[in-house]
Design a protein around this motif. Structure first.
Motif, mmCIF file in Angstrom:
data_model
loop_
_atom_site.group_PDB
_atom_site.id
_atom_site.type_symbol
_atom_site.label_atom_id
_atom_site.label_comp_id
_atom_site.label_asym_id
_atom_site.label_seq_id
_atom_site.Cartn_x
_atom_site.Cartn_y
_atom_site.Cartn_z
ATOM 1 N N ASP A 59 48.247 39.661 36.794
ATOM 2 C CA ASP A 59 49.379 38.755 36.606
ATOM 3 C C ASP A 59 50.353 38.979 37.761
ATOM 4 O OD1 ASP A 59 51.782 37.551 35.887
ATOM 5 O OD2 ASP A 59 51.701 38.234 33.809
ATOM 6 N N ARG A 60 50.477 37.985 38.627
ATOM 7 C CA ARG A 60 51.402 38.072 39.751
ATOM 8 C C ARG A 60 52.498 37.017 39.627
ATOM 9 N NH1 ARG A 60 49.367 37.912 45.110
ATOM 10 N NH2 ARG A 60 51.039 39.367 45.532
ATOM 11 N N THR A 98 54.531 35.357 42.601
ATOM 12 C CA THR A 98 53.824 34.169 43.086
ATOM 13 C C THR A 98 53.525 33.269 41.893
ATOM 14 O OG1 THR A 98 51.593 35.043 42.755
ATOM 15 C CG2 THR A 98 52.690 35.627 44.818
ATOM 16 N N THR A 99 52.724 32.286 42.100
ATOM 17 C CA THR A 99 52.279 31.434 40.996
ATOM 18 C C THR A 99 50.828 31.744 40.647
ATOM 19 O OG1 THR A 99 51.640 29.713 42.555
ATOM 20 C CG2 THR A 99 53.857 29.566 41.601
ATOM 21 N N GLU A 100 50.402 32.979 40.894
ATOM 22 C CA GLU A 100 49.003 33.339 40.741
ATOM 23 C C GLU A 100 48.747 34.262 39.551
ATOM 24 O OE1 GLU A 100 48.010 35.312 44.351
ATOM 25 O OE2 GLU A 100 48.156 33.508 45.563
ATOM 26 N N GLU A 143 45.059 36.071 38.592
ATOM 27 C CA GLU A 143 43.658 36.161 39.003
ATOM 28 C C GLU A 143 42.861 36.879 37.935
ATOM 29 O OE1 GLU A 143 42.742 36.647 43.291
ATOM 30 O OE2 GLU A 143 44.817 37.339 43.353
#
Length: 127
Positions: free
Chosen positions: A90-91, A95-97, A99
């Motif tokens: 969870d980033r 960011t909006t990422e 993965e």
């Protein structure tokens, strides 16, 4: 941080290491650490939970360094913990990422696991 994991990532358990470096081997973390209020324990408690459970487990971490920056130790950890099927990174705070990594891919593909090898800049973990 704990609230983010519980509400945004909808996790069942939260284990937090407050006395470990990101590159420290998992088996050496939090040997004598206190449990942070609102969590289910430390990295050591997490390892005990993983050994005891028979269920499949998906780890959710805030940023790559939230798990480790020691790729060799991560490979060893994942090889030992057969019930970990995925790792979600969870980033969103930065960011909006988000993965999602299949454990098998991380163990077999050096390019997939290299994202855990250090970090380029400090990540703010709480507001």
């Amino acid at each position: 941080m704990v609230d983010n994991l519980r509400s945004r990532s909808i996790v069942d358990r939260v284990f937090v290491s407050k006395t470990s470096d990101a590159d420290q081997p998992f088996h050496k973390r939090d040997i004598n650490a206190d449990i942070i209020e609102g969590t289910d324990g430390t990295t050591t408690d997490n390892r005990q939970f993983l050994r005891a459970t028979k269920k499949e487990v998906i780890l959710v971490v805030l940023d790559y360094a939230g798990l480790t920056t020691n790729v060799e130790d991560l490979k060893e950890f994942l090889s030992e913990q057969k019930n970990i099927t995925k790792i979600i990174v969870d980033r969103l705070p930065v960011t909006t990422e988000v993965e999602i990594f299949e454990t098998e891919l991380l163990l077999q593909d050096p390019k997939a696991i290299e994202k855990f090898d250090g970090r380029t800049r400090p990540i703010q973990r709480s507001l």
